[in-house]
Write a protein that holds these residues in place. Structure first.
Motif, PDB file in Angstrom:
ATOM      1  N   ARG A   1      -3.717  10.957  15.678  1.00  0.00           N
ATOM      2  CA  ARG A   1      -2.835  12.138  15.688  1.00  0.00           C
ATOM      3  C   ARG A   1      -1.536  11.837  16.424  1.00  0.00           C
TER       4      ARG A   1
ATOM      5  N   SER B   1       0.738   9.574  14.368  1.00  0.00           N
ATOM      6  CA  SER B   1       1.415  10.253  13.241  1.00  0.00           C
ATOM      7  C   SER B   1       2.699  10.929  13.704  1.00  0.00           C
ATOM      8  N   ASP B   2       2.749  11.311  15.014  1.00  0.00           N
ATOM      9  CA  ASP B   2       3.963  11.916  15.553  1.00  0.00           C
ATOM     10  C   ASP B   2       4.986  10.844  15.955  1.00  0.00           C
ATOM     11  N   GLU B   3       4.476   9.787  16.616  1.00  0.00           N
ATOM     12  CA  GLU B   3       5.375   8.771  17.158  1.00  0.00           C
ATOM     13  C   GLU B   3       5.811   7.749  16.103  1.00  0.00           C
TER      14      GLU B   3
ATOM     15  N   PRO C   1       5.332   7.690  12.238  1.00  0.00           N
ATOM     16  CA  PRO C   1       4.788   8.315  11.030  1.00  0.00           C
ATOM     17  C   PRO C   1       4.507   7.332   9.890  1.00  0.00           C
ATOM     18  N   ARG C   2       5.144   6.167   9.906  1.00  0.00           N
ATOM     19  CA  ARG C   2       4.907   5.199   8.824  1.00  0.00           C
ATOM     20  C   ARG C   2       3.786   4.211   9.139  1.00  0.00           C
ATOM     21  N   CYS C   3       3.267   4.279  10.354  1.00  0.00           N
ATOM     22  CA  CYS C   3       2.184   3.374  10.738  1.00  0.00           C
ATOM     23  C   CYS C   3       0.876   3.808  10.056  1.00  0.00           C
ATOM     24  N   ARG C   4       0.182   2.853   9.468  1.00  0.00           N
ATOM     25  CA  ARG C   4      -1.080   3.151   8.783  1.00  0.00           C
ATOM     26  C   ARG C   4      -2.243   2.893   9.748  1.00  0.00           C
TER      27      ARG C   4
END
Length: 535
Positions: free
Chosen positions: A68, A71-73, A75-78
């Motif tokens: 979570r 996804s904020d810091e 967003p493109r990291c899977r």
């Protein structure tokens, strides 16, 4: 190459994962590993990996919370979860919430490699999309001036809905002011025929610069070139405070500057004030109509639609008499008469001041008269207006009556030359036909001038003159020469009697034949035969 961060609270698991595959061979670079979610978050923010492979159950911050926060810091990291059988439901929930995938512990090298291959393919596709977006963004920036002009053209010429207009004006950074607007259309007059395409474009750009500079900072954003290669300017203000007079003054300044600094002149058309943006197309249409009156008034002018609409115009103009003179002049090859007919018509056009549309119709009629006359007389009508051009191109390429008059006069001269050439070719063909006819019919005693003229559909006087010019002999002289030549052949090559030969070459009276033969050769048929028989 993509960066991957490994997160697991068991050191043995982390080491096993690192040693399980050839990371570089799979397109990945293992940038680090962390033993809990808190350390992993700090490392991820610092290293900005493309993939985080993380356990779910960890101290300080579990994998779900890490996902979570990532996804904020980033967003493109899977995020891919590692989970045991006891945490399987957590993993499925995480995938539903946006995690990329999950792997069950203990994992095999094949499972990890397959996952990495899927991730690399997805990352490649995303990179290509982003590169495409970057490329499109660069192209958009490069095309920005053109897109801006095309929008202004659509706004001014066709009209745009209010909401879209406001949105696009803001996007392009255009402030048109208001509340009222006047459209000014500026168009170069005639270019020197010796100028190349590049020089013409430079002059058009110079006109654009003059308009932009003279409109000032306030109106400069609303100056653009239309697809008709006119320079259009939208002036704003209050119609009740001499907005139209401002446009007139600006147009005069533009005209004077072009005349002073450029080797061409310009003409401007001015529409009436428009109330609001939605009324702009009406003002533009009026400016374009005003510009068309250059045809009647000439170039290097400022033409307001208000002035033209208040002027008396001849709704009907006819020049049948001058047109008849022109056709007759082309038929007879009289260039001076043709020029006089054209000159008279254009003088009357300028004096009558018909509507522009009526003027164009009259010019079209004259063009058709020239084309039809040349075609009827057997000439090549393309000779009159040029092989590469359509006759009606005059109406689009010429902007004033003076230019059209010059072009029509030149076309009439070329038409006369084409008719003359066609007439000469036709006459030569007819004379060749006449010679062939005589060679075929020399033995016919009824062969006469009237006979051959009926065959050729020519008058006896015209045929006689042309035949003498073509052969150097009269019809009778030519027929006689042909008959005597044939008689000589028969006397030499046959034993036929003189009266038989006379009949074969078209003479009913053998005695008359002998007289004609002796007159032509200086000897009688018998003497000629004896001389021809001598060794």
């Amino acid at each position: 190459m993509y960066d991957i961060l490994i997160v697991d609270d068991e050191a043995s698991v982390r080491e096993m994962i690192v040693e399980l595959v050839d990371w570089n061979g799979r397109g990945f670079n293992c940038v680090g590993h962390s033993e809990n979610g808190m350390d992993a978050l700090e490392a991820a923010i610092r290293l900005r990996p493309d993939v985080v492979l993380t356990d779910i159950c960890m101290p300080f911050m579990d994998g779900l919370e890490l996902a979570r926060r990532l996804s904020d810091e980033l967003p493109r990291c899977r995020v891919v979860f590692l989970t045991g059988h006891d945490d399987f439901e957590y993993a499925r929930q995480a995938v539903r919430l946006g995690a990329e995938d999950y792997l069950m512990k203990p994992m095999t090298a094949a499972e990890l490699c397959a996952l990495l291959d899927r991730l690399r393919q997805q990352l490649d596709e995303e990179r290509y999309r982003l590169e495409d977006m970057d490329r499109l963004r660069r192209q958009l920036n490069e095309s920005f001036p053109v897109l801006r002009e095309r929008f202004l053209e659509r706004l001014v010429i066709a009209g745009v809905r209010k909401g879209e207009a406001e949105e696009r004006l803001a996007y392009f950074g255009i402030d048109l002011g208001g509340p009222d607007y006047v459209v000014l259309a500026v168009d170069p007059d005639r270019f020197d025929d010796r100028l190349g395409a590049e020089d013409r474009e430079l002059l058009r750009f110079a006109v654009y610069n003059i308009v932009q500079e003279l409109t000032g900072a306030e109106a400069a954003p609303a100056v653009f070139q239309s697809r008709e290669e006119r320079v259009l300017a939208v002036l704003s203000g209050d119609a009740s405070r001499d907005l139209e007079a401002r446009a007139q003054h600006l147009a005069e300044q533009i005209r004077d500057a072009a005349e002073r600094y450029l080797p061409i002149t310009v003409t401007s058309g001015i529409g009436r004030p428009a109330c609001g943006l939605r009324d702009l197309p009406r003002s533009y249409a009026e400016a374009a109509t005003a510009l068309e009156y250059r045809l009647l008034l000439g170039g290097n002018r400022v033409i307001g639609i208000s002035d033209m609409e208040g002027r008396e115009s001849a709704l009907y103009f006819e020049s049948a008499q001058e047109e008849k003179k022109l056709v007759t002049a082309i038929r007879t090859g009289n260039a001076s008469e043709a020029e006089a007919a054209i000159s008279e018509t254009f003088a009357r056009l300028r004096g009558a001041f018909p509507t522009v549309e009526r003027c164009r119709i009259q010019i079209q009629k004259w063009i058709m008269a020239i084309v039809q006359t040349v075609a009827e007389l057997g000439g090549d009508e393309s000779e009159a207006f040029g092989h590469q051009a359509h006759p009606f191109d005059i109406l689009s390429s010429c902007k004033t009556l003076d230019e059209i008059e010059r072009r029509l006069t030149e076309a009439a001269r070329r038409a006369i030359a084409a008719v003359s050439a066609a007439r000469t070719d036709f006459c030569r063909l007819q004379m060749l036909n006449a010679e062939a006819f005589i060679r075929e019919r020399y033995g016919d005693p009824e062969l006469s001038l009237k006979t051959i003229c009926r065959h050729l559909h020519m008058s006896t006087s015209y045929f006689s003159a042309e035949f003498k010019r073509h052969t150097g002999k009269t019809f009778v002289e030519y027929v006689t020469a042909e008959r005597i030549a044939k008689a000589k052949e028969l006397l030499k090559l046959t034993d036929a009697k003189t009266y038989e030969i006379a009949a074969k070459v078209g003479y009913k009276d053998p005695h008359y034949f002998s007289l004609i033969f002796k007159k032509a050769t200086g000897e009688t048929p018998k003497e000629h035969r004896q001389k021809a028989a001598m060794p």
